[in-house]
Design a protein around this motif. Structure first.
Motif, PDB file in Angstrom:
ATOM      1  N   PRO A 178       0.821  -1.218   0.000  1.00  0.00           N
ATOM      2  CA  PRO A 178       0.000   0.000   0.000  1.00  0.00           C
ATOM      3  C   PRO A 178       0.852   1.265   0.000  1.00  0.00           C
ATOM      4  CG  PRO A 178      -0.925  -1.610   1.502  1.00  0.00           C
ATOM      5  CD  PRO A 178       0.392  -2.168   1.044  1.00  0.00           C
ATOM      6  N   GLY A 179       0.502   2.174  -0.900  1.00  0.00           N
ATOM      7  CA  GLY A 179       1.211   3.445  -0.998  1.00  0.00           C
ATOM      8  C   GLY A 179       2.469   3.409  -1.834  1.00  0.00           C
ATOM      9  N   GLN A 180       2.884   2.211  -2.314  1.00  0.00           N
ATOM     10  CA  GLN A 180       4.127   2.098  -3.076  1.00  0.00           C
ATOM     11  C   GLN A 180       3.968   2.699  -4.461  1.00  0.00           C
ATOM     12  OE1 GLN A 180       7.004   0.558  -1.748  1.00  0.00           O
ATOM     13  NE2 GLN A 180       8.005   1.545  -3.470  1.00  0.00           N
ATOM     14  N   VAL A 181       4.930   3.524  -4.860  1.00  0.00           N
ATOM     15  CA  VAL A 181       4.910   4.128  -6.187  1.00  0.00           C
ATOM     16  C   VAL A 181       6.339   4.321  -6.655  1.00  0.00           C
ATOM     17  CG1 VAL A 181       4.817   6.509  -5.319  1.00  0.00           C
ATOM     18  CG2 VAL A 181       3.912   5.986  -7.587  1.00  0.00           C
ATOM     19  N   PHE A 182       6.569   4.091  -7.951  1.00  0.00           N
ATOM     20  CA  PHE A 182       7.893   4.246  -8.553  1.00  0.00           C
ATOM     21  C   PHE A 182       7.801   5.185  -9.751  1.00  0.00           C
ATOM     22  CE2 PHE A 182       8.590  -0.404  -7.249  1.00  0.00           C
ATOM     23  CZ  PHE A 182       9.281  -0.068  -6.101  1.00  0.00           C
ATOM     24  N   SER A 183       8.915   5.833 -10.067  1.00  0.00           N
ATOM     25  CA  SER A 183       9.068   6.529 -11.343  1.00  0.00           C
ATOM     26  C   SER A 183       9.910   5.671 -12.271  1.00  0.00           C
ATOM     27  CB  SER A 183       9.727   7.898 -11.141  1.00  0.00           C
ATOM     28  OG  SER A 183       8.845   8.781 -10.479  1.00  0.00           O
ATOM     29  N   ARG A 184       9.696   5.843 -13.580  1.00  0.00           N
ATOM     30  CA  ARG A 184      10.355   5.015 -14.593  1.00  0.00           C
ATOM     31  C   ARG A 184      10.844   5.883 -15.733  1.00  0.00           C
ATOM     32  NH1 ARG A 184       6.037   3.168 -12.516  1.00  0.00           N
ATOM     33  NH2 ARG A 184       5.989   1.082 -11.571  1.00  0.00           N
ATOM     34  N   ILE A 185      11.674   5.265 -16.600  1.00  0.00           N
ATOM     35  CA  ILE A 185      12.133   5.958 -17.804  1.00  0.00           C
ATOM     36  C   ILE A 185      12.475   4.918 -18.864  1.00  0.00           C
ATOM     37  CG2 ILE A 185      14.537   6.076 -17.001  1.00  0.00           C
ATOM     38  CD1 ILE A 185      12.664   8.756 -19.089  1.00  0.00           C
ATOM     39  N   HIS A 186      12.023   5.170 -20.081  1.00  0.00           N
ATOM     40  CA  HIS A 186      12.371   4.307 -21.211  1.00  0.00           C
ATOM     41  C   HIS A 186      13.809   4.605 -21.616  1.00  0.00           C
ATOM     42  CE1 HIS A 186      12.314   2.488 -25.200  1.00  0.00           C
ATOM     43  NE2 HIS A 186      11.126   1.955 -24.940  1.00  0.00           N
ATOM     44  N   VAL A 187      14.567   3.568 -21.978  1.00  0.00           N
ATOM     45  CA  VAL A 187      15.981   3.742 -22.289  1.00  0.00           C
ATOM     46  C   VAL A 187      16.194   4.694 -23.467  1.00  0.00           C
ATOM     47  CG1 VAL A 187      16.122   1.709 -23.799  1.00  0.00           C
ATOM     48  CG2 VAL A 187      18.166   2.496 -22.576  1.00  0.00           C
ATOM     49  N   GLU A 188      15.283   4.721 -24.429  1.00  0.00           N
ATOM     50  CA  GLU A 188      15.438   5.651 -25.556  1.00  0.00           C
ATOM     51  C   GLU A 188      15.330   7.097 -25.090  1.00  0.00           C
ATOM     52  OE1 GLU A 188      12.785   4.706 -28.728  1.00  0.00           O
ATOM     53  OE2 GLU A 188      13.494   2.633 -28.900  1.00  0.00           O
ATOM     54  N   ASP A 189      14.537   7.341 -24.058  1.00  0.00           N
ATOM     55  CA  ASP A 189      14.442   8.698 -23.526  1.00  0.00           C
ATOM     56  C   ASP A 189      15.686   9.071 -22.726  1.00  0.00           C
ATOM     57  OD1 ASP A 189      12.046   9.764 -24.572  1.00  0.00           O
ATOM     58  OD2 ASP A 189      10.865   8.535 -23.219  1.00  0.00           O
ATOM     59  N   ILE A 190      16.317   8.105 -22.075  1.00  0.00           N
ATOM     60  CA  ILE A 190      17.609   8.396 -21.443  1.00  0.00           C
ATOM     61  C   ILE A 190      18.588   8.881 -22.501  1.00  0.00           C
ATOM     62  CG2 ILE A 190      19.602   7.405 -20.247  1.00  0.00           C
ATOM     63  CD1 ILE A 190      17.701   5.424 -18.919  1.00  0.00           C
ATOM     64  N   ALA A 191      18.646   8.171 -23.617  1.00  0.00           N
ATOM     65  CA  ALA A 191      19.594   8.522 -24.675  1.00  0.00           C
ATOM     66  C   ALA A 191      19.333   9.924 -25.202  1.00  0.00           C
ATOM     67  CB  ALA A 191      19.521   7.499 -25.805  1.00  0.00           C
ATOM     68  N   GLN A 192      18.065  10.294 -25.406  1.00  0.00           N
ATOM     69  CA  GLN A 192      17.810  11.622 -25.955  1.00  0.00           C
ATOM     70  C   GLN A 192      18.055  12.726 -24.931  1.00  0.00           C
ATOM     71  OE1 GLN A 192      14.176  13.329 -27.081  1.00  0.00           O
ATOM     72  NE2 GLN A 192      12.837  12.037 -25.826  1.00  0.00           N
ATOM     73  N   VAL A 193      17.878  12.433 -23.642  1.00  0.00           N
ATOM     74  CA  VAL A 193      18.237  13.415 -22.610  1.00  0.00           C
ATOM     75  C   VAL A 193      19.746  13.663 -22.621  1.00  0.00           C
ATOM     76  CG1 VAL A 193      18.424  13.785 -20.109  1.00  0.00           C
ATOM     77  CG2 VAL A 193      16.250  13.016 -21.100  1.00  0.00           C
ATOM     78  N   LEU A 194      20.525  12.592 -22.671  1.00  0.00           N
ATOM     79  CA  LEU A 194      21.981  12.743 -22.704  1.00  0.00           C
ATOM     80  C   LEU A 194      22.417  13.512 -23.945  1.00  0.00           C
ATOM     81  CD1 LEU A 194      23.077   9.184 -21.515  1.00  0.00           C
ATOM     82  CD2 LEU A 194      22.994  11.281 -20.161  1.00  0.00           C
ATOM     83  N   LEU A 195      21.835  13.196 -25.087  1.00  0.00           N
ATOM     84  CA  LEU A 195      22.206  13.874 -26.325  1.00  0.00           C
ATOM     85  C   LEU A 195      21.861  15.359 -26.256  1.00  0.00           C
ATOM     86  CD1 LEU A 195      23.408  13.262 -29.144  1.00  0.00           C
ATOM     87  CD2 LEU A 195      21.045  13.112 -29.977  1.00  0.00           C
ATOM     88  N   ALA A 196      20.714  15.693 -25.684  1.00  0.00           N
ATOM     89  CA  ALA A 196      20.329  17.096 -25.554  1.00  0.00           C
ATOM     90  C   ALA A 196      21.312  17.850 -24.675  1.00  0.00           C
ATOM     91  CB  ALA A 196      18.912  17.205 -24.990  1.00  0.00           C
ATOM     92  N   SER A 197      21.785  17.214 -23.617  1.00  0.00           N
ATOM     93  CA  SER A 197      22.761  17.851 -22.737  1.00  0.00           C
ATOM     94  C   SER A 197      24.102  18.020 -23.436  1.00  0.00           C
ATOM     95  CB  SER A 197      22.932  17.020 -21.464  1.00  0.00           C
ATOM     96  OG  SER A 197      23.954  17.539 -20.642  1.00  0.00           O
ATOM     97  N   ILE A 198      24.517  17.008 -24.198  1.00  0.00           N
ATOM     98  CA  ILE A 198      25.777  17.114 -24.947  1.00  0.00           C
ATOM     99  C   ILE A 198      25.701  18.231 -25.973  1.00  0.00           C
ATOM    100  CG2 ILE A 198      27.256  15.887 -26.610  1.00  0.00           C
ATOM    101  CD1 ILE A 198      26.421  13.283 -25.097  1.00  0.00           C
ATOM    102  N   ASP A 199      24.545  18.388 -26.609  1.00  0.00           N
ATOM    103  CA  ASP A 199      24.366  19.424 -27.623  1.00  0.00           C
ATOM    104  C   ASP A 199      24.434  20.827 -27.029  1.00  0.00           C
ATOM    105  OD1 ASP A 199      24.156  17.677 -29.724  1.00  0.00           O
ATOM    106  OD2 ASP A 199      21.964  17.721 -29.815  1.00  0.00           O
ATOM    107  N   ALA A 200      23.927  20.980 -25.809  1.00  0.00           N
ATOM    108  CA  ALA A 200      23.864  22.312 -25.203  1.00  0.00           C
ATOM    109  C   ALA A 200      24.204  22.199 -23.724  1.00  0.00           C
ATOM    110  CB  ALA A 200      22.480  22.924 -25.403  1.00  0.00           C
ATOM    111  N   PRO A 201      25.457  21.901 -23.409  1.00  0.00           N
ATOM    112  CA  PRO A 201      25.810  21.681 -22.007  1.00  0.00           C
ATOM    113  C   PRO A 201      25.715  22.953 -21.181  1.00  0.00           C
ATOM    114  CG  PRO A 201      27.785  21.717 -23.371  1.00  0.00           C
ATOM    115  CD  PRO A 201      26.621  21.744 -24.306  1.00  0.00           C
TER     116      PRO A 201
END
Length: 286
Positions: A174-197
């Motif tokens: 009861p009350g348990q909740v998690f956040s998640r992320i798809h691996v393709e979205d991890i990759a695009q977050v990293l790429l966005a940061s590399i593009d404009a650090p």
């Protein structure tokens, strides 16, 4: 441009093709699976094993990604290559951490400014590793970016096989909740940061929809047209100590910063869209 990845694993395997498409050379360390790294388009280096080659790669790197996990003894990359890193001339340095650094919030929300209160040895090791990387970056002017990843899923890491073979369980706490992320979205977050650090950045990397784990299993079963696995109370569930430890933390993680500061538009903003895409890819053989 050259990227060096320490610990070229699952997430780096999705970033590498994006970098290669832009003309980057990518080198990645692995403990023992060079064929897998090469299949992603990166040049593999064994570590441990090829320390001299890894040291030689650091001065020529424009960007470095740290994906190797810390131990209770400390961060293995800093332990082995601190001197070389202090002399690196990087435009970007990324460290993959975890939302586990926030500890248990009993289902409450956290953002990047929340206190770090990670529980257990893994959470504490991540907090220490983040602090050690920040100290190195501050002392030597390195452009460090920390990415706190939520629970990762994607091809080969979805719930469908367990639902199909009858081993999936809807564990109810009861009350348990998690956040998640798809691996393709991890990759695009990293790429966005590399593009404009940014000069220095800390980012939560998660989708928009924290959810109880049993809801994800139930939705996967519905997508497959199979019976929803029965509910099993947490205190009756046979689980490994590692699996049980994940249920010790319950929180909802905000992702405003990756959207506002990096301009990321998530491909899979919730587990429903992510699971639907995984199932479609399975059917098409992708």
């Amino acid at each position: 441009m050259k990227m060096l990845v320490f610990g070229h694993g699952y997430s780096a395997g999705y970033l590498t093709p994006l970098l290669r498409a832009r003309g980057w050379d990518v080198t990645g360390t692995t403990r023992g699976d060079p064929d897998r790294v090469a299949a992603c388009g990166a040049t593999p280096l064994l570590w441990p094993g090829q320390e001299d080659e890894v040291r030689a790669a650091i001065p020529g790197a424009d960007a470095i990604l740290i994906s190797a996990a810390p131990t209770e003894a400390g961060d293995p990359v800093l332990e082995a290559f601190r001197n070389e890193l202090t002399r690196a001339r990087l435009r970007w340095l990324g460290y993959l951490s975890t939302t586990g650094v926030y500890g248990d919030r009993q289902g409450g929300w956290v953002d990047e400014d929340s206190a770090l209160d990670g529980s257990g040895p893994r959470g504490q090791a991540r907090i220490r590793a983040e602090a050690d990387w920040r100290a190195l970056a501050t002392a030597h002017g390195l452009p460090l970016h920390i990415f706190r990843l939520a629970g990762i899923y994607g091809p080969g890491r979805g719930p469908f096989q367990k639902v199909r073979d009858g081993t999936a369980r809807r564990i109810i706490k009861p009350g348990q909740v998690f956040s998640r992320i798809h691996v393709e979205d991890i990759a695009q977050v990293l790429l966005a940061s590399i593009d404009a650090p940014a000069p220095v950045g800390i980012y939560n990397v998660c989708d928009n929809d924290p959810a109880p784990p049993q809801d994800v299993i139930a939705h996967a079963a519905e997508l497959l047209g199979l019976p929803v696995p029965p509910a099993l109370p947490f205190d009756q569930a046979p689980m490994s100590p590692m699996a049980r430890s994940f249920y010790g933390d319950s929180k909802r993680v905000r992702n405003d910063r990756i959207i506002r500061d990096l301009g990321v538009r998530l491909r899979y903003p919730d587990y429903r869209s992510g699971l639907a895409a995984l199932l479609k890819a399975e059917g098409s053989g992708e």
